[in-house]
Design an enzyme around this catalytic site. Structure first.
Site, mmCIF file in Angstrom:
data_model
loop_
_atom_site.group_PDB
_atom_site.id
_atom_site.type_symbol
_atom_site.label_atom_id
_atom_site.label_comp_id
_atom_site.label_asym_id
_atom_site.label_seq_id
_atom_site.Cartn_x
_atom_site.Cartn_y
_atom_site.Cartn_z
ATOM 1 N N CYS A 85 35.700 -65.633 -6.218
ATOM 2 C CA CYS A 85 36.998 -65.103 -5.784
ATOM 3 C C CYS A 85 36.902 -64.596 -4.342
ATOM 4 O O CYS A 85 36.601 -65.366 -3.446
ATOM 5 C CB CYS A 85 37.508 -64.043 -6.756
ATOM 6 S SG CYS A 85 39.266 -63.664 -6.523
ATOM 7 N N HIS A 195 38.112 -67.666 -11.112
ATOM 8 C CA HIS A 195 37.214 -66.761 -11.832
ATOM 9 C C HIS A 195 36.529 -67.509 -12.981
ATOM 10 O O HIS A 195 37.120 -67.659 -14.053
ATOM 11 C CB HIS A 195 37.994 -65.583 -12.415
ATOM 12 C CG HIS A 195 38.491 -64.609 -11.401
ATOM 13 N ND1 HIS A 195 37.730 -63.553 -10.966
ATOM 14 C CD2 HIS A 195 39.670 -64.533 -10.739
ATOM 15 C CE1 HIS A 195 38.411 -62.856 -10.073
ATOM 16 N NE2 HIS A 195 39.598 -63.437 -9.918
ATOM 17 N N GLU A 197 34.307 -66.405 -14.931
ATOM 18 C CA GLU A 197 34.112 -65.469 -16.050
ATOM 19 C C GLU A 197 35.371 -65.288 -16.890
ATOM 20 O O GLU A 197 35.301 -64.749 -17.998
ATOM 21 C CB GLU A 197 33.614 -64.121 -15.529
ATOM 22 C CG GLU A 197 34.620 -63.308 -14.748
ATOM 23 C CD GLU A 197 34.796 -63.780 -13.302
ATOM 24 O OE1 GLU A 197 35.642 -63.186 -12.604
ATOM 25 O OE2 GLU A 197 34.095 -64.732 -12.884
#
Length: 215
Positions: A85, A195, A197
């Site tokens: 990011c 992202h 994650e």
């Protein structure tokens, strides 16, 4: 002796979710995962993850105030480094946000989306920030894409995007009003605007690939 992956804590990263995702894929891999704001830990690590969240100038100032800038630059010169990011935006020369200088590891600039008045295919207006799932086109082959299908969906939340000077450094691209770079790579550096994650199995695959990537 276990090897170490350090998630850099400069005070403005999505640290918990990033570190939990890396810890998850590191099980039985021989890696320890450490979240650290200590330059000596970054220098000692085999691999480094640079997250970022919020405004780039806050992230850059946090890196400097913690005495981490030189350690991250050294890591980027010698070991696998993954930006996430705003951590990706920090790798470039300069951002319109602020404006603010970045780390200068990948030539290029970070620009704000200019989508006022543009309509999406369904007739709704484009919103800034882009928030939600979108496709990533694998613009260049790269070992980090192993096991990740082309045009897989990943989760985005951002108002600014990277524009590398050299198109060869743009390894992932996404359509939002126009096509923009959503993943960059150079030598031992790989970074994503989205992202991983927050992107389910395809995102975990990227973190898993990072543990085994030998640039």
């Amino acid at each position: 002796m276990k090897r170490t992956v350090v998630v850099v804590d400069h005070g403005s990263g999505n640290l918990r979710s990033v570190s939990q995702a890396v810890i998850h894929v590191a099980q039985d891999s021989g890696f320890d995962v450490l979240v650290s704001a200590r330059a000596e830990d970054v220098r000692a690590a085999e691999r480094v993850v640079l997250p970022g969240q919020g405004a780039i100038h806050d992230c850059m100032r946090g890196l400097k105030d913690a005495g981490l800038t030189e350690a991250v630059l050294e890591a980027a010169a010698s070991k696998p480094l993954m930006g996430v990011c705003v951590g990706m935006q920090m790798l470039l020369d300069r951002s319109e946000e602020g404006p603010c200088d970045g780390l200068g590891l990948i030539a290029g600039e970070v620009l704000r989306f200019q989508l006022k008045g543009q309509l999406q295919p369904d007739g709704s207006r484009y919103k800034v920030p882009q928030m939600g799932w979108n496709e990533v086109i694998q613009a260049q082959p790269h070992p980090m894409w192993a096991g990740v299908p082309d045009r897989a969906y990943f989760y985005f939340l951002h108002s600014y995007y990277a524009r590398p000077s050299d198109p060869r450094h743009s390894v992932g691209e996404t359509e939002y009003g126009a096509r923009f770079t959503s993943a960059v790579a150079r030598d031992n550096i790989f970074a994503t605007q989205f992202h991983p994650e927050k992107s389910a199995e395809h995102g975990l695959a990227l973190y898993r690939n990072f543990l085994h990537w030998n640039p």
